[in-house]
Write a protein that holds these residues in place. Structure first.
Motif, PDB file in Angstrom:
ATOM      1  N   LEU A  35      11.412   6.732  12.457  1.00 26.56           N
ATOM      2  CA  LEU A  35      10.133   6.931  11.544  1.00 26.56           C
ATOM      3  C   LEU A  35       9.338   8.142  11.840  1.00 26.56           C
ATOM      4  CD1 LEU A  35       9.292   3.237  10.731  1.00 26.56           C
ATOM      5  CD2 LEU A  35      10.584   4.877   9.239  1.00 26.56           C
ATOM      6  N   ARG A  36       9.186   8.506  13.063  1.00 28.90           N
ATOM      7  CA  ARG A  36       8.231   9.450  13.629  1.00 28.90           C
ATOM      8  C   ARG A  36       8.230  10.979  12.745  1.00 28.90           C
ATOM      9  NH1 ARG A  36       8.724   7.719  19.820  1.00 28.90           N
ATOM     10  NH2 ARG A  36       8.095   5.576  19.576  1.00 28.90           N
ATOM     11  N   PRO A  37       9.424  11.376  12.347  1.00 28.23           N
ATOM     12  CA  PRO A  37       9.384  12.373  11.699  1.00 28.23           C
ATOM     13  C   PRO A  37       8.655  12.637  10.216  1.00 28.23           C
ATOM     14  CG  PRO A  37      11.585  11.934  12.535  1.00 28.23           C
ATOM     15  CD  PRO A  37      10.941  11.028  12.587  1.00 28.23           C
ATOM     16  N   TYR A  38       8.387  11.162  10.053  1.00 28.42           N
ATOM     17  CA  TYR A  38       8.003  10.920   8.473  1.00 28.42           C
ATOM     18  C   TYR A  38       6.606  10.543   8.645  1.00 28.42           C
ATOM     19  CZ  TYR A  38      12.863  11.181   7.149  1.00 28.42           C
ATOM     20  OH  TYR A  38      14.050  11.463   7.066  1.00 28.42           O
ATOM     21  N   LEU A  39       6.036   9.825   9.609  1.00 30.61           N
ATOM     22  CA  LEU A  39       4.951   9.329   9.639  1.00 30.61           C
ATOM     23  C   LEU A  39       3.934   9.945  10.984  1.00 30.61           C
ATOM     24  CD1 LEU A  39       6.498   7.208   8.132  1.00 30.61           C
ATOM     25  CD2 LEU A  39       5.438   5.325   9.682  1.00 30.61           C
ATOM     26  N   GLU A  40       2.617   9.808  10.523  1.00 31.63           N
ATOM     27  CA  GLU A  40       1.751  10.129  11.504  1.00 31.63           C
ATOM     28  C   GLU A  40       1.607   9.284  12.393  1.00 31.63           C
ATOM     29  OE1 GLU A  40      -0.068  13.184  12.130  1.00 31.63           O
ATOM     30  OE2 GLU A  40      -0.476  13.971  10.387  1.00 31.63           O
ATOM     31  N   HIS A  41       1.174   8.068  12.141  1.00 28.75           N
ATOM     32  CA  HIS A  41       1.106   6.841  12.796  1.00 28.75           C
ATOM     33  C   HIS A  41       0.790   5.777  12.047  1.00 28.75           C
ATOM     34  CE1 HIS A  41      -2.961   9.102  12.614  1.00 28.75           C
ATOM     35  NE2 HIS A  41      -3.281   7.750  12.046  1.00 28.75           N
ATOM     36  N   TYR A  42       0.614   4.449  12.573  1.00 28.36           N
ATOM     37  CA  TYR A  42       0.048   3.387  12.054  1.00 28.36           C
ATOM     38  C   TYR A  42      -1.353   3.149  12.771  1.00 28.36           C
ATOM     39  CZ  TYR A  42       5.063   1.761  11.342  1.00 28.36           C
ATOM     40  OH  TYR A  42       6.279   1.774  11.474  1.00 28.36           O
ATOM     41  N   TRP A  43      -2.193   2.503  11.563  1.00 30.61           N
ATOM     42  CA  TRP A  43      -3.641   2.176  12.094  1.00 30.61           C
ATOM     43  C   TRP A  43      -3.831   0.993  11.649  1.00 30.61           C
ATOM     44  CZ3 TRP A  43      -6.716   1.654   7.806  1.00 30.61           C
ATOM     45  CH2 TRP A  43      -6.279   1.862   6.382  1.00 30.61           C
ATOM     46  N   LEU A  44      -4.466   0.309  12.778  1.00 32.22           N
ATOM     47  CA  LEU A  44      -4.800  -1.109  12.716  1.00 32.22           C
ATOM     48  C   LEU A  44      -6.500  -1.145  12.748  1.00 32.22           C
ATOM     49  CD1 LEU A  44      -2.312  -2.198  15.193  1.00 32.22           C
ATOM     50  CD2 LEU A  44      -1.835  -2.013  12.756  1.00 32.22           C
ATOM     51  N   ILE A  45      -7.027  -2.372  11.642  1.00 29.03           N
ATOM     52  CA  ILE A  45      -8.472  -2.428  12.035  1.00 29.03           C
ATOM     53  C   ILE A  45      -8.687  -3.937  11.807  1.00 29.03           C
ATOM     54  CG2 ILE A  45     -10.634  -1.911  10.963  1.00 29.03           C
ATOM     55  CD1 ILE A  45      -9.840   0.614   9.678  1.00 29.03           C
ATOM     56  N   ASP A  46      -9.588  -4.239  12.716  1.00 22.97           N
ATOM     57  CA  ASP A  46      -9.834  -5.592  12.600  1.00 22.97           C
ATOM     58  C   ASP A  46     -11.270  -5.990  12.483  1.00 22.97           C
ATOM     59  OD1 ASP A  46      -7.054  -7.552  12.756  1.00 22.97           O
ATOM     60  OD2 ASP A  46      -6.965  -5.995  14.320  1.00 22.97           O
ATOM     61  N   VAL A  63      -0.631  10.417   2.209  1.00 26.01           N
ATOM     62  CA  VAL A  63      -0.449   8.980   1.388  1.00 26.01           C
ATOM     63  C   VAL A  63      -0.464   8.128   2.428  1.00 26.01           C
ATOM     64  CG1 VAL A  63       1.026   7.647  -0.058  1.00 26.01           C
ATOM     65  CG2 VAL A  63       0.899  10.236  -0.360  1.00 26.01           C
ATOM     66  N   ASN A  64      -1.046   6.865   2.281  1.00 30.63           N
ATOM     67  CA  ASN A  64      -0.934   5.771   3.107  1.00 30.63           C
ATOM     68  C   ASN A  64      -0.330   4.429   2.440  1.00 30.63           C
ATOM     69  OD1 ASN A  64      -2.842   5.987   5.712  1.00 30.63           O
ATOM     70  ND2 ASN A  64      -3.503   7.493   4.137  1.00 30.63           N
ATOM     71  N   LEU A  65       0.024   3.647   3.075  1.00 26.73           N
ATOM     72  CA  LEU A  65       0.696   2.368   2.573  1.00 26.73           C
ATOM     73  C   LEU A  65      -0.246   1.377   3.199  1.00 26.73           C
ATOM     74  CD1 LEU A  65       2.436   0.292   1.303  1.00 26.73           C
ATOM     75  CD2 LEU A  65       4.251   0.719   3.386  1.00 26.73           C
ATOM     76  N   VAL A  66      -0.928   0.590   2.903  1.00 24.58           N
ATOM     77  CA  VAL A  66      -2.107  -0.293   3.290  1.00 24.58           C
ATOM     78  C   VAL A  66      -1.828  -1.946   3.119  1.00 24.58           C
ATOM     79  CG1 VAL A  66      -4.448  -0.530   3.828  1.00 24.58           C
ATOM     80  CG2 VAL A  66      -3.534   1.524   2.944  1.00 24.58           C
ATOM     81  N   PHE A 111       5.942  11.392   2.601  1.00 23.55           N
ATOM     82  CA  PHE A 111       5.985  10.078   1.896  1.00 23.55           C
ATOM     83  C   PHE A 111       7.105  10.163   0.925  1.00 23.55           C
ATOM     84  CE2 PHE A 111       4.767   7.653  -2.040  1.00 23.55           C
ATOM     85  CZ  PHE A 111       4.593   6.419  -1.649  1.00 23.55           C
ATOM     86  N   HIS A 112       7.357  11.383   0.441  1.00 24.76           N
ATOM     87  CA  HIS A 112       8.375  11.590  -0.712  1.00 24.76           C
ATOM     88  C   HIS A 112       9.701  11.128  -0.311  1.00 24.76           C
ATOM     89  CE1 HIS A 112      10.907  13.731  -3.527  1.00 24.76           C
ATOM     90  NE2 HIS A 112       9.997  13.591  -4.321  1.00 24.76           N
ATOM     91  N   PRO A 116      11.464   8.790  -3.651  1.00 21.84           N
ATOM     92  CA  PRO A 116      11.700  10.331  -4.191  1.00 21.84           C
ATOM     93  C   PRO A 116      11.894  10.537  -5.651  1.00 21.84           C
ATOM     94  CG  PRO A 116      14.028   9.113  -3.411  1.00 21.84           C
ATOM     95  CD  PRO A 116      12.746   8.327  -2.984  1.00 21.84           C
ATOM     96  N   GLU A 117      11.557   9.598  -6.464  1.00 20.40           N
ATOM     97  CA  GLU A 117      12.106   9.418  -7.938  1.00 20.40           C
ATOM     98  C   GLU A 117      10.828  10.182  -8.594  1.00 20.40           C
ATOM     99  OE1 GLU A 117      12.132   6.642  -6.159  1.00 20.40           O
ATOM    100  OE2 GLU A 117      14.102   6.197  -6.063  1.00 20.40           O
ATOM    101  N   ARG A 118       9.784  10.343  -7.789  1.00 20.44           N
ATOM    102  CA  ARG A 118       8.319  10.876  -8.539  1.00 20.44           C
ATOM    103  C   ARG A 118       7.641  11.803  -7.588  1.00 20.44           C
ATOM    104  NH1 ARG A 118       5.582   5.386 -10.711  1.00 20.44           N
ATOM    105  NH2 ARG A 118       7.476   4.188 -11.059  1.00 20.44           N
ATOM    106  N   PRO A 119       7.282  12.924  -8.209  1.00 16.83           N
ATOM    107  CA  PRO A 119       6.182  13.695  -7.265  1.00 16.83           C
ATOM    108  C   PRO A 119       5.171  13.095  -6.918  1.00 16.83           C
ATOM    109  CG  PRO A 119       5.923  14.072  -9.763  1.00 16.83           C
ATOM    110  CD  PRO A 119       6.870  13.128  -9.665  1.00 16.83           C
ATOM    111  N   VAL A 120       4.757  13.439  -5.598  1.00 15.79           N
ATOM    112  CA  VAL A 120       3.897  12.659  -4.717  1.00 15.79           C
ATOM    113  C   VAL A 120       2.535  12.876  -5.557  1.00 15.79           C
ATOM    114  CG1 VAL A 120       2.388  12.522  -2.453  1.00 15.79           C
ATOM    115  CG2 VAL A 120       5.011  13.007  -2.560  1.00 15.79           C
ATOM    116  N   SER A 121       2.447  14.011  -6.183  1.00 14.00           N
ATOM    117  CA  SER A 121       1.070  14.257  -7.073  1.00 14.00           C
ATOM    118  C   SER A 121       0.746  12.959  -7.964  1.00 14.00           C
ATOM    119  CB  SER A 121       1.044  15.448  -7.569  1.00 14.00           C
ATOM    120  OG  SER A 121       1.954  15.627  -8.592  1.00 14.00           O
TER     121      SER A 121
END
Length: 273
Positions: A35-46, A63-66, A111-112, A116-121
């Protein structure tokens, strides 16, 4: 394709990072190698706060998935998952009580391949339930419930790998160009970036709209404001005229104007603090 690298250690984009870190536990973790080619990193907050605290962030062109769970979720104790498109304005979040967030920050352009079905915009400036973007939908409890951090990371890996990102040379191209903008201060004009890439400005704008979600000019500006913010908060005396020249501004006034419009306060307010 943008080369894999470990999680960033800078605090670019976070307004008053030292203050934030006194109120929350913040960590970055690496995803699975695939996954590293596509992701910057995971980020965790508590957090577990006796009094409310408000955080501020100048969003990255990502883009973030949260996955989120707050003390006031009410009946939704499992939490919820949302796709957060690139934020165009200062992001402000009030934290209170107890909570947990597990986030996925995609590389600009990364993210795309997962949707892939939609533009990221289409997601820019929006926060939508993850179920509207991904099938199968994410299960927030699978990510948020485990007490051990490694188990939460494994759950994120498993979900994203199951989505099966589709290889896309144009996504690779967009990621490489966005990374060039981030790391090379000499990239100051969209026209120059287009010439170096051997395409028209319009073609470059279409590529960024589809795969990054914002135009290349916006990305150039945002990364420069990130650097100015980091300098304002880390250096006791910033030479703003010199910094403006370093970042490609025609004069100090233009940098101060863009900084104030993006961060919400002039640079002097941060340096004074």
């Amino acid at each position: 394709m943008a080369g894999p690298r470990g999680p960033r250690r800078d605090t670019r984009g976070i307004v008053d990072a030292p203050e934030l870190f006194t109120h929350v536990r913040f960590r970055r973790r690496e995803p699975a190698p695939e996954l590293r080619p596509y992701l910057e990193h995971y980020w965790l907050i508590d957090w577990d706060l006796p009094e409310p605290y408000t955080s501020h962030l100048v969003p990255h062109p990502s883009v973030n998935l949260v996955f989120e769970r707050y003390a006031d979720c009410g009946d939704d104790e499992a939490g919820f998952a949302e796709v957060s498109g690139i934020g165009l304005e200062l992001f402000t979040q009030k934290l209170e009580g107890r909570g947990r967030v597990c986030g996925v920050q995609f590389r600009p352009g990364g993210f795309h391949p997962f949707a892939p079905e939609r533009p990221v915009s289409e997601w820019t400036g929006r926060r939508v339930p993850a179920s509207e973007v991904f099938a199968p939908p994410a299960a927030p409890s699978a990510v948020l419930d485990p007490a051990r951090e490694d188990e939460r990371i494994a759950a994120l890996d498993a979900y994203l790998l199951a989505l099966g990102p589709e290889p896309d040379p144009q996504a690779d191209r967009a990621m490489a160009l966005a990374e060039l903008v981030r790391t090379d201060r000499t990239v100051r004009r969209v026209s120059a970036l287009a010439r170096a890439e051997g395409v028209s400005v319009r073609s470059l704008q279409r590529l960024f709209a589809t795969y990054v979600g914002v135009g290349p000019k916006w990305v150039i500006l945002r990364y420069r404001i990130h650097e100015a913010l980091e300098r304002a908060e880390s250096e006791p005396a910033v030479d703003w005229a010199e910094l403006a020249a370093d970042l490609g501004y025609s004069d100090q006034a233009h940098l101060v104007r863009d900084f104030t419009a993006t961060v919400g306060v002039p640079p002097t307010a941060l340096t004074a603090r």
